[in-house]
Design an enzyme around this catalytic site. Structure first.
Site, PDB file in Angstrom:
ATOM      1  N   THR A  90      -4.743   6.039   4.122  1.00  0.00           N
ATOM      2  CA  THR A  90      -3.981   6.795   4.595  1.00  0.00           C
ATOM      3  C   THR A  90      -4.643   7.367   6.373  1.00  0.00           C
ATOM      4  OG1 THR A  90      -2.523   7.048   2.654  1.00  0.00           O
ATOM      5  CG2 THR A  90      -1.907   8.311   5.018  1.00  0.00           C
ATOM      6  N   LYS A 165       4.281   5.621   5.961  1.00  0.00           N
ATOM      7  CA  LYS A 165       3.441   6.030   4.556  1.00  0.00           C
ATOM      8  C   LYS A 165       3.489   8.120   5.284  1.00  0.00           C
ATOM      9  CE  LYS A 165       1.165   7.204   2.201  1.00  0.00           C
ATOM     10  NZ  LYS A 165      -0.464   7.557   1.244  1.00  0.00           N
ATOM     11  N   LYS A 233      -4.711  16.854   4.769  1.00  0.00           N
ATOM     12  CA  LYS A 233      -5.346  15.962   6.028  1.00  0.00           C
ATOM     13  C   LYS A 233      -3.682  14.930   6.145  1.00  0.00           C
ATOM     14  CE  LYS A 233      -5.714  11.600   4.776  1.00  0.00           C
ATOM     15  NZ  LYS A 233      -6.464  10.351   4.334  1.00  0.00           N
TER      16      LYS A 233
END
Length: 279
Positions: A90, A165, A233
Site C-alpha cells: 500500500t 485501495k 500510515k
C-alpha cells in the site's frame, strides 16, 4: 498457462502467508526479507539479497511497508528488463506513480495490485486483489493472484488498484475508529461497552468488522492482524490523496490523530484496534 518463477520481497505479516500459499500452489518461489529469520520455514528458497531473489524470476512481488522501502529494495534487486513487477504494497497515489516511473526506468512491466485483507486472509489465501496494469501481463501474474486471493478485480491502467485501495481503507479505518469511540462513550456513560456490540449485532448497523474489532478491543486480544502503525500510515496516504483531489476527509484526519496518539502511547506494533487503548 506457464508456471512463472516468482521472487517475493518482504515476508512480514502479509508476505509470510502469501508466500506459503504461492508454494502450496506449486509455484517456484524465492523469498527475501531484511530480517532473514522472517523468511525461514515458508517452504521457499531463501535469498540473501533482493538481487539474488530476483535473479531469473519471471515475476517479482513486493509486499513492503511503504513506497520508499519498495523503491530502495527494487533498485537493489535490479530485476532483468522485461520482468513483471507485481507491486502489492500500500503506497498511495503519489507512491504508485513514483514506482511506475521506476519500473519504466528499469524496463519492468508494472502491475499495481494491492490487496484487501489482513493476516488471517493472507494466511488462508482469501485476499481480494485490486489489480491494475497492462492486459498482456495478466496471464503471467494470474497463477500468483489465484494462489494468494479468493477474488481478483482488474481495474484498468496501473494505478487504479492503489486508488481503490485507499478508498476501501478509508472505510476500514472509519469503522475501526468509530467502534473505538462508541465503546469509549458507552463506558463513559456508565454502560457495559459490550452492550453496544450486542445492540447492533445482526441488524442494519452491524458488520463483521464491527464485531471482530470491537471484541478485540474489549478482550485486549491485540495480536497484530494489521498493525496500528500501518493504519496511521494508510490514513496519511488517504489524506494526501484526498487533499490532492480537493476532498475534505475530516473523519480520516481525526482517525489519523487518534492512531498517532496511540502510537505515542507505545501501541504501534499492536493491532489497529489498539487505538481503543488511548481513548
Amino acid at each position: 498457462m506457464n508456471t512463472p518463477h516468482v521472487a517475493l520481497l518482504g515476508t512480514g505479516i502479509m508476505g509470510r502467508g502469501m508466500a506459503r500459499n504461492i508454494v502450496a500452489a506449486g509455484i517456484p518461489l524465492t523469498v527475501w526479507n531484511r530480517s532473514p529469520e522472517k523468511a525461514a520455514d515458508l517452504g521457499a528458497d531463501v535469498a540473501q539479497s533482493p538481487a539474488e531473489a530476483a535473479k531469473g524470476a519471471d515475476v517479482v512481488v513486493t509486499i513492503l511497508s511503504d513506497a520508499h522501502v519498495v523503491e530502495e529494495v527494487v533498485r537493489e534487486a535490479e530485476p532483468a528488463r522485461g520482468t513483471v513487477w507485481l507491486q502489492q504494497s500500500t503506497v498511495g497515489v503519489e507512491g504508485c506513480e513514483r514506482l511506475a516511473a521506476l519500473a519504466a526506468e528499469l524496463g519492468l512491466v508494472y502491475v499495481d495490485a494491492p490487496v484487501l485483507g489482513t493476516k488471517g486472509p493472507a494466511e488462508a489465501g482469501q485476499l481480494t486483489v485490486l489489480a491494475s496494469g497492462p492486459a498482456d501481463a495478466r496471464e503471467t501474474v494470474q497463477p500468483v493472484l489465484d494462489a494468494i486471493g479468493a477474488r481478483t478485480l482488474w481495474l484498468g491502467a496501473a494505478g487504479q488498484g492503489s486508488r481503490l485501495k485507499l478508498v476501501a481503507n478509508s472505510w476500514v479505518l472509519t469503522v475501526v475508529e468509530g467502534v473505538a469511540e462508541a465503546l469509549t462513550l458507552a463506558r463513559a456513560l456508565g454502560l457495559d461497552p459490550q452492550s453496544f456490540l450486542d445492540v447492533v449485532k445482526g441488524g442494519a448497523m452491524d458488520a463483521p468488522y464491527v464485531q471482530l474489532k470491537g471484541a478485540a478491543m474489549l478482550s485486549g486480544d491485540l495480536d497484530p492482524q494489521f498493525p496500528l502503525w500501518g493504519a496511521a500510515k494508510d490514513a496519511r496516504l488517504i489524506q494526501e490523496a484526498g487533499r490532492a483531489a480537493g476532498v475534505d476527509l475530516a473523519i480520516i484526519e481525526a482517525a489519523r490523530r487518534h492512531f498517532e496518539r496511540a502510537m505515542v502511547d507505545g501501541h504501534g506494533d499492536l493491532d489497529m484496534a489498539a487505538t481503543y487503548l488511548s481513548h
